[in-house]
Design an enzyme around this catalytic site. Sequence first.
Site, short mmCIF file in Angstrom:
data_model
loop_
_atom_site.label_atom_id
_atom_site.label_comp_id
_atom_site.label_asym_id
_atom_site.label_seq_id
_atom_site.Cartn_x
_atom_site.Cartn_y
_atom_site.Cartn_z
N LYS A 22 39.77 38.92 21.51
CA LYS A 22 38.58 38.47 22.25
C LYS A 22 38.15 39.53 23.26
CE LYS A 22 39.13 35.61 25.89
NZ LYS A 22 38.51 36.01 27.17
N ASN A 23 39.12 40.06 24.01
CA ASN A 23 38.78 40.94 25.12
C ASN A 23 38.47 42.37 24.68
OD1 ASN A 23 38.97 38.78 26.76
ND2 ASN A 23 40.94 39.32 27.65
N ARG A 95 31.45 35.00 32.12
CA ARG A 95 31.27 36.10 33.06
C ARG A 95 31.29 37.46 32.35
NH1 ARG A 95 33.32 36.02 37.21
NH2 ARG A 95 33.78 38.22 37.51
N CYS A 119 34.85 31.84 39.26
CA CYS A 119 35.30 31.01 38.12
C CYS A 119 36.56 30.31 38.57
CB CYS A 119 35.48 31.88 36.89
SG CYS A 119 37.13 32.49 36.65
N ARG A 124 36.55 36.75 41.57
CA ARG A 124 36.22 37.72 40.52
C ARG A 124 34.89 38.43 40.78
NH1 ARG A 124 37.69 35.19 34.79
NH2 ARG A 124 37.80 37.39 34.21
N PRO A 125 34.76 39.11 41.90
CA PRO A 125 33.52 39.84 42.21
C PRO A 125 33.29 40.99 41.22
CG PRO A 125 35.26 40.49 43.71
CD PRO A 125 35.81 39.36 42.89
N ILE A 126 32.10 41.59 41.27
CA ILE A 126 31.82 42.74 40.39
C ILE A 126 31.44 43.97 41.23
CG2 ILE A 126 31.18 41.34 38.38
CD1 ILE A 126 28.20 42.04 39.10
N ASP A 127 31.91 44.01 42.46
CA ASP A 127 31.56 45.13 43.35
C ASP A 127 31.94 46.49 42.77
OD1 ASP A 127 34.20 43.85 43.97
OD2 ASP A 127 34.44 45.70 45.12
N GLN A 128 33.03 46.55 42.03
CA GLN A 128 33.46 47.84 41.46
C GLN A 128 32.55 48.27 40.31
OE1 GLN A 128 36.08 49.71 42.87
NE2 GLN A 128 35.73 48.15 44.44
N ASP A 307 47.34 37.21 31.65
CA ASP A 307 46.86 36.26 30.63
C ASP A 307 48.00 35.59 29.90
OD1 ASP A 307 43.92 38.20 29.66
OD2 ASP A 307 44.39 36.98 31.41
N ILE A 329 47.31 39.24 40.11
CA ILE A 329 45.97 39.68 39.70
C ILE A 329 44.89 38.72 40.19
CG2 ILE A 329 44.48 40.26 37.73
CD1 ILE A 329 46.76 42.25 38.07
N ARG A 399 37.38 28.77 23.94
CA ARG A 399 36.77 30.02 24.40
C ARG A 399 37.57 31.21 23.90
NH1 ARG A 399 34.91 30.37 30.47
NH2 ARG A 399 34.46 32.40 29.55
#
Length: 420
Positions: A22-23, A95, A119, A124-128, A307, A329, A399
């Site tokens: 999936k990933n 996301r 979530c 789980r920000p996306i600043d990077q 995971d 994490i 999912r």
Amino acid sequence: MDKIVIKGGQALHGEVQASGAKNAALPILASALLADGTSTYRNVPALADVATMLKVLRTMGCDAERDSEETDVCRVGVNGHITPEAPYDLVKTMRASVLVLGPLVARFGRARVSMPGGCAIGARPIDQHLKGLKALGADIHLTEGYVEATAKQLKGGTVNFDVITVTGTENVMMAAVLAKGRTLMENCAREPEVEELAKVLNKMGARIEGAGTSSITIEGVDGLKPVEHAILPDRIEAGTLLVAAAISGGDVLVKRVVPEHMDALVEKLREAGCTITTEGSGLRCKAPQRLDAVNITTTEHPGFPTDMQAQLMALMSVSQGTSVISENIFENRFMHVPELHRLGADITIQGPTAVVKGVKGLSGAPVMATDLRASASLILAGLRAEGRTDVSRVYHLDRGYERLERKLSALGADIRREKA
Ligand code: EPZ
């Protein structure tokens, strides 16, 4: 809402095949945006998240479909007019839709992508992701919950990630392949799925070196061409199937895996008392009736994967001794604990650490899935628990697992899905 009903106590035996990852599939599907024409992907797992990514691509104007329900082939055609936008109602359900950001800015000079929001397992920000795109010359504005990114032409630059981020590394890598000049990325994620994405991009004509290590160098090129590619096996699904063998005291061969992608998990299962052997492109797990407790600390790859934390916690709940599990994490990835308590597990949470005292047995009860890997954890515990366990809200499971109950049933589990 469907539920999964399990009658525990059956030791699992036989052979099962892992599906595509999936990933890896999610960033690779997004990468089709970087080329004009139709890309074909095989071994794409039939998952809700994959269906959502295909829908995001169709919303933009791509032809993005699975060939048919039965096949594992998906095609993404990027030909006509593309509207470089990913709407909130889709991004909020998955996301990973944010992975279209890098390709859109690189190829079309513009992107309007909804911020994913938090979530269940963390902020789980996306600043990077945004820091990396800015380093390549993109203008970034946050308005009305959307990221608006523009760039006439991205330019190569240096990106030092403050935090090791899998999709952040992937997003910036997909932006850099069409930037003018060289990009150097440091403190990158080293997951196999990052390496797989780089392999696909290089097949499309990109010039990426170092993927899979923490330093990645990219020479920008003028354009990429469509690709044909078979997605690598899912190491987390495969790991979950190995734990199903372990928790049931069974003997199962999980076929079509990449053993070297699973070293940290295999080492822990061996330490707990499983016999794990490689058979061709498969891994066999043979387990005694009761295993020994082991300690788990999740870290970025090649460390123990977050995971797999929930799945190992289910296994430790019935092992001999006390296991200390540290989740480094995500800040809220213990939501399976109260549900495991309902089955009789003895687990105490202390901040980012869970102390699991192994019990002789669990007893079945109705439980509720809260997120993807928690669902797997509860199903694994149900395989062991005496009596009946009903796992509700299995849309979480769908999912990321392709017909898991059918795979487990074929191995001898007494498990079925009850349609709502
Ligand atoms: C990927 O998520 C996976 N998803 C996750 O799998 C996996 O748990 C995670 O990597 C860690 O291995 C996909 O690949 C689609 P991160 P991602 O960015 O990329 C923080 C599953 O179960 N961070 O590596 O979103 C973040 O908050 C899913 O299949 C920032 O602070 O994870 C987290 O604490 C769940 N700023 C840590 O880094 C950023 O800009 C790692 O997150 C990005 C991340």
